[in-house]
Every structure is written in structure tokens, then in C-alpha cells.
Design an enzyme around this catalytic site. Structure first.
Site, PDB file in Angstrom:
ATOM      1  N   ASP A  21      46.380  39.298  38.992  1.00 24.14           N
ATOM      2  CA  ASP A  21      45.051  39.218  39.596  1.00 24.14           C
ATOM      3  C   ASP A  21      44.932  37.983  40.485  1.00 24.14           C
ATOM      4  O   ASP A  21      45.574  36.967  40.231  1.00 24.14           O
ATOM      5  CB  ASP A  21      43.994  39.165  38.479  1.00 24.14           C
ATOM      6  CG  ASP A  21      42.595  39.462  39.006  1.00 24.14           C
ATOM      7  OD1 ASP A  21      42.465  39.922  40.156  1.00 24.14           O
ATOM      8  OD2 ASP A  21      41.627  39.217  38.263  1.00 24.14           O
ATOM      9  N   GLY A  24      43.368  38.639  46.371  1.00 24.08           N
ATOM     10  CA  GLY A  24      42.310  38.591  47.385  1.00 24.08           C
ATOM     11  C   GLY A  24      41.795  37.165  47.570  1.00 24.08           C
ATOM     12  O   GLY A  24      41.641  36.681  48.695  1.00 24.08           O
ATOM     13  N   THR A  67      43.154  53.143  38.236  1.00 20.64           N
ATOM     14  CA  THR A  67      42.412  54.336  38.669  1.00 20.64           C
ATOM     15  C   THR A  67      41.106  53.930  39.365  1.00 20.64           C
ATOM     16  O   THR A  67      40.567  54.687  40.159  1.00 20.64           O
ATOM     17  CB  THR A  67      42.086  55.256  37.470  1.00 20.64           C
ATOM     18  OG1 THR A  67      41.427  54.483  36.459  1.00 20.64           O
ATOM     19  CG2 THR A  67      43.324  55.880  36.864  1.00 20.64           C
ATOM     20  N   GLU A  68      40.630  52.709  39.064  1.00 21.63           N
ATOM     21  CA  GLU A  68      39.388  52.228  39.696  1.00 21.63           C
ATOM     22  C   GLU A  68      39.641  51.609  41.076  1.00 21.63           C
ATOM     23  O   GLU A  68      38.707  51.440  41.860  1.00 21.63           O
ATOM     24  CB  GLU A  68      38.691  51.192  38.803  1.00 21.63           C
ATOM     25  CG  GLU A  68      37.990  51.776  37.578  1.00 21.63           C
ATOM     26  CD  GLU A  68      38.912  51.987  36.387  1.00 21.63           C
ATOM     27  OE1 GLU A  68      40.006  51.371  36.364  1.00 21.63           O
ATOM     28  OE2 GLU A  68      38.556  52.781  35.496  1.00 21.63           O
ATOM     29  N   ASN A  69      40.893  51.236  41.361  1.00 21.22           N
ATOM     30  CA  ASN A  69      41.182  50.575  42.647  1.00 21.22           C
ATOM     31  C   ASN A  69      40.970  51.492  43.863  1.00 21.22           C
ATOM     32  O   ASN A  69      40.868  51.013  44.992  1.00 21.22           O
ATOM     33  CB  ASN A  69      42.615  50.010  42.687  1.00 21.22           C
ATOM     34  CG  ASN A  69      42.796  48.742  41.867  1.00 21.22           C
ATOM     35  OD1 ASN A  69      43.872  48.454  41.361  1.00 21.22           O
ATOM     36  ND2 ASN A  69      41.731  47.969  41.717  1.00 21.22           N
ATOM     37  N   ARG A  72      38.104  50.623  46.311  1.00 19.08           N
ATOM     38  CA  ARG A  72      38.145  49.513  47.283  1.00 19.08           C
ATOM     39  C   ARG A  72      38.058  50.069  48.710  1.00 19.08           C
ATOM     40  O   ARG A  72      38.276  51.260  48.920  1.00 19.08           O
ATOM     41  CB  ARG A  72      39.453  48.734  47.112  1.00 19.08           C
ATOM     42  CG  ARG A  72      39.475  48.025  45.774  1.00 19.08           C
ATOM     43  CD  ARG A  72      40.634  47.080  45.664  1.00 19.08           C
ATOM     44  NE  ARG A  72      40.481  46.320  44.429  1.00 19.08           N
ATOM     45  CZ  ARG A  72      41.066  45.176  44.174  1.00 19.08           C
ATOM     46  NH1 ARG A  72      41.869  44.633  45.065  1.00 19.08           N
ATOM     47  NH2 ARG A  72      40.863  44.553  43.038  1.00 19.08           N
ATOM     48  N   ARG A 189      47.339  37.469  32.014  1.00 15.11           N
ATOM     49  CA  ARG A 189      46.456  37.764  33.148  1.00 15.11           C
ATOM     50  C   ARG A 189      46.285  36.489  33.968  1.00 15.11           C
ATOM     51  O   ARG A 189      45.970  35.429  33.427  1.00 15.11           O
ATOM     52  CB  ARG A 189      45.080  38.260  32.700  1.00 15.11           C
ATOM     53  CG  ARG A 189      44.220  38.597  33.920  1.00 15.11           C
ATOM     54  CD  ARG A 189      42.886  39.220  33.592  1.00 15.11           C
ATOM     55  NE  ARG A 189      42.273  39.693  34.838  1.00 15.11           N
ATOM     56  CZ  ARG A 189      41.558  40.787  34.967  1.00 15.11           C
ATOM     57  NH1 ARG A 189      41.356  41.559  33.942  1.00 15.11           N
ATOM     58  NH2 ARG A 189      41.036  41.130  36.130  1.00 15.11           N
ATOM     59  N   ARG A 195      39.533  39.289  31.093  1.00 21.02           N
ATOM     60  CA  ARG A 195      39.219  40.709  30.864  1.00 21.02           C
ATOM     61  C   ARG A 195      40.509  41.486  30.708  1.00 21.02           C
ATOM     62  O   ARG A 195      41.554  41.059  31.196  1.00 21.02           O
ATOM     63  CB  ARG A 195      38.497  41.302  32.087  1.00 21.02           C
ATOM     64  CG  ARG A 195      37.057  40.981  32.233  1.00 21.02           C
ATOM     65  CD  ARG A 195      36.456  41.847  33.350  1.00 21.02           C
ATOM     66  NE  ARG A 195      37.053  41.560  34.651  1.00 21.02           N
ATOM     67  CZ  ARG A 195      36.719  40.549  35.428  1.00 21.02           C
ATOM     68  NH1 ARG A 195      35.787  39.693  35.039  1.00 21.02           N
ATOM     69  NH2 ARG A 195      37.307  40.346  36.595  1.00 21.02           N
ATOM     70  N   GLU A 208      49.714  39.136  21.975  1.00 25.59           N
ATOM     71  CA  GLU A 208      49.171  37.800  22.213  1.00 25.59           C
ATOM     72  C   GLU A 208      48.678  37.777  23.658  1.00 25.59           C
ATOM     73  O   GLU A 208      49.391  38.241  24.572  1.00 25.59           O
ATOM     74  CB  GLU A 208      50.267  36.737  22.019  1.00 25.59           C
ATOM     75  CG  GLU A 208      50.777  36.647  20.598  1.00 25.59           C
ATOM     76  CD  GLU A 208      49.688  36.239  19.604  1.00 25.59           C
ATOM     77  OE1 GLU A 208      48.809  35.435  19.978  1.00 25.59           O
ATOM     78  OE2 GLU A 208      49.715  36.732  18.464  1.00 25.59           O
TER      79      GLU A 208
HETATM   80  C1  FPP Z   1      44.727  42.248  42.036  1.00 22.70           C
HETATM   81  O1  FPP Z   1      44.258  41.183  42.861  1.00 22.70           O
HETATM   82  C2  FPP Z   1      45.957  42.833  42.568  1.00 22.70           C
HETATM   83  C3  FPP Z   1      46.143  44.149  42.879  1.00 22.70           C
HETATM   84  C4  FPP Z   1      45.083  45.156  42.683  1.00 22.70           C
HETATM   85  C5  FPP Z   1      47.383  44.654  43.470  1.00 22.70           C
HETATM   86  C6  FPP Z   1      48.649  44.022  42.958  1.00 22.70           C
HETATM   87  C7  FPP Z   1      49.782  44.537  43.770  1.00 22.70           C
HETATM   88  C8  FPP Z   1      50.817  43.767  44.214  1.00 22.70           C
HETATM   89  C9  FPP Z   1      51.008  42.340  43.895  1.00 22.70           C
HETATM   90  C10 FPP Z   1      51.868  44.438  45.020  1.00 22.70           C
HETATM   91  C11 FPP Z   1      52.992  44.714  44.078  1.00 22.70           C
HETATM   92  C12 FPP Z   1      53.907  45.709  44.599  1.00 22.70           C
HETATM   93  C13 FPP Z   1      54.838  46.286  43.809  1.00 22.70           C
HETATM   94  C14 FPP Z   1      55.714  47.309  44.367  1.00 22.70           C
HETATM   95  C15 FPP Z   1      54.953  45.935  42.383  1.00 22.70           C
HETATM   96  P1  FPP Z   1      42.810  41.326  43.531  1.00 22.70           P
HETATM   97  O2  FPP Z   1      42.965  42.029  44.826  1.00 22.70           O
HETATM   98  O3  FPP Z   1      41.891  42.001  42.573  1.00 22.70           O
HETATM   99  O4  FPP Z   1      42.417  39.825  43.737  1.00 22.70           O
HETATM  100  P2  FPP Z   1      40.926  39.224  43.718  1.00 22.70           P
HETATM  101  O5  FPP Z   1      40.418  39.400  42.315  1.00 22.70           O
HETATM  102  O6  FPP Z   1      41.148  37.783  44.070  1.00 22.70           O
HETATM  103  O7  FPP Z   1      40.118  39.961  44.740  1.00 22.70           O
END
Ligand code: FPP
Length: 247
Positions: A21, A24, A67-69, A72, A189, A195, A208
Site C-alpha cells: 500500500d 499513490g 475486487t474493489e480496485n 478506481r 502492510r 486494515r 502475526e
Molecule cells: C496500493 O497502493 C497498490 C496497488 C493497488 C497496486 C499494487 C501493484 C503493484 C505494486 C504492481 C505490481 C505488479 C506485479 C506484477 C506484482 P495505493 O494505490 O492504494 O496507494 P495509496 O493508498 O497511497 O493511494
């Protein structure tokens, strides 16, 4: 001294699960668009995977797309899907040279064709590797997984194959996505959020939990070692009391 040298390699978790996480927010801090954060997050995936190879961790499960992504903005969803396709295609040689087998969990039927095809190719190409299983959760959520399991069991009951009162923990687990994989002992996380976000809710019953403020693109191999060292300092009681564990 690297943290790796402080880790007891005979007691590393067999299975580590990670909620990656903060991509962004990381991008925003650099004045970049969110997708730049995801692209940069791929390097952290490589680092963590190498860390698992170093420690002999057998399974690494990464929450790559929930599934919630899908909710976006379309531009971000499309960008993430393209990134998956590109990354999966580019990494196959590296996966093979590190003896890593690629797997996935989640409802693949909803993924774009290009993503499903690349995933299938990479799974085939890495199938015989036996070092680390890299399990990507793609269009995954724990509620989807558990509902799917319940539906499969209900169909067996309808067909008269099993009796409702014969449903056990083990027959339920057989219907889950990773029925050949031990439960994660450690769930990490990043990004300072506390969460579980619908990730592996059945499997992490006794995991853990380790939370760090690091945003995912900044999470390094050393950070993974620190998490494992922290895990090794914990007492896992599984409902028992400390004195019972000594024996
Ligand atoms: C959450 O950060 C991240 C994701 C939803 C995507 C994670 C995907 C990658 C790192 C690419 C990996 C690729 C492979 C092939 C494994 P966020 O966007 O929710 O961050 P934020 O909470 O700061 O907005």
C-alpha cells in the site's frame, strides 16, 4: 551488520503475505501521477522476492489488485492492468533464474485477455520451479473467495455428494484458492494503514501482523528482513498460555 545475519534461517516463516500500500501517496509526494507510484512499486516487488529467496521463504503472496480496485478511475485501472502485463512478460527470465514459480489467486475471468494470456504463459514457463511460489492476488478478495467456496460446497450437497453436517474445516479449506499452501505466518502492510482490506481473511486467523509507515515503493529487502526479525521475536500461542509452549 545486515539484518539478514540476525535472522534464524531455520525459523523463517514459510509463507509471507503482503498488502502493498502507498503507491499513490508516494507518487503524489514526488509530484507525479498515481501510475508512476505503481510502476515504481514493481522494484519493491523484485526486492522483496529476492529477500524471500535469500531467507528460503517458500511462499510469497502479494495483494496486487482487489475486487474493489475496479472502482478506481478507468485510467488507473487500465494503467495497472498494462503494468501487470508488461511486468509479468518482462520478469519471466528473472523468475526462472531465481527458481520462482508464478501463481495467482482471484477471479481471473474478469481480467483483460492480455493479462490472462500473459499470466498463463508465465505460469507455464515457471511451472517446474520449486524455490519460491510467488502468488499474485489479482481480482481477489477474501469475501469473494469464501462465498465461492460456500457455493461449491452447496452444489456438492445438492448433488448428494456430501451431507451438510459432514462439512469440516478441512473440506471448506479444500475449496479455497490456496488449498495446497500453508497459512501465512506473517502478514505485512505498508503505508501506515491498519486494515486487512478483505485480504486472506480465513488464512490469516493466526498470522502475526506487521505494519510499517514505509510507502510500498520505499519498502526494501532490508525492511522485509526487519519484519521477519520482529516476527521471530514474537510468541505465537495459538490460544494456549506461555507455559504450555515451553513443553
Ligand atoms: C496500493 O497502493 C497498490 C496497488 C493497488 C497496486 C499494487 C501493484 C503493484 C505494486 C504492481 C505490481 C505488479 C506485479 C506484477 C506484482 P495505493 O494505490 O492504494 O496507494 P495509496 O493508498 O497511497 O493511494
Amino acid at each position: 551488520m545486515s539484518t539478514l545475519s540476525k535472522i534464524d534461517l531455520k525459523k523463517t516463516p514459510q509463507h509471507i503475505a503482503i498488502i502493498m500500500d502507498g503507491n499513490g501517496r508516494w507518487a503524489k509526494k514526488q509530484g507525479e501521477v498515481r501510475l508512476f507510484g505503481h510502476t515504481s512499486g514493481v522494484e519493491a516487488v523484485r526486492e522483496v522476492l529476492k529477500g524471500c529467496v535469500d531467507m528460503g521463504v517458500r511462499y510469497l503472496t502479494l495483494y496486487a489488485f482487489s475486487t474493489e480496485n475496479w472502482n478506481r478511475p478507468k485510467e488507473e485501472v487500465d494503467g495497472l492492468m498494462n503494468l501487470m502485463v508488461e511486468t509479468i512478460a518482462n520478469e519471466v527470465d528473472e523468475l526462472n533464474s531465481n527458481n520462482v514459480r508464478l501463481r495467482s489467486i482471484g477471479d481471473e475471468s474478469k481480467l483483460p485477455d492480455a493479462c490472462r494470456n500473459e499470466l498463463a504463459k508465465a505460469k507455464n514457463a515457471t511451472y517446474s520451479n520449486s524455490g519460491v511460489d510467488l502468488i499474485l492476488a489479482l481480482n481477489y478478495s477474501a469475501r469473494w473467495e469464501m462465498l465461492n467456496a460456500v457455493q461449491n460446497i452447496a452444489k456438492k450437497v445438492e448433488r448428494g455428494e456430501i451431507k451438510a453436517n459432514a462439512i469440516t474445516k478441512s473440506s471448506f479449506e479444500n475449496e479455497l484458492c490456496m488449498n495446497d499452501v500453508p497459512d501465512p505466518e506473517l502478514l505485512i502492510r505498508t503505508s501506515g494503514e491498519y486494515r486487512l482490506s478483505n485480504f486472506l481473511l480465513w488464512q490469516i486467523a493466526y498470522a502475526e501482523l506487521y505494519f510499517t509507515d514505509k510507502l510500498w515503493p520505499d519498502f526494501s529487502r532490508e525492511d522485509l528482513f526487519k519484519a521477519v526479525l520482529d516476527y521471530q521475536g514474537r510468541e505465537r500461542r495459538f490460544g494456549k498460555v506461555s507455559e504450555q509452549l515451553i513443553n
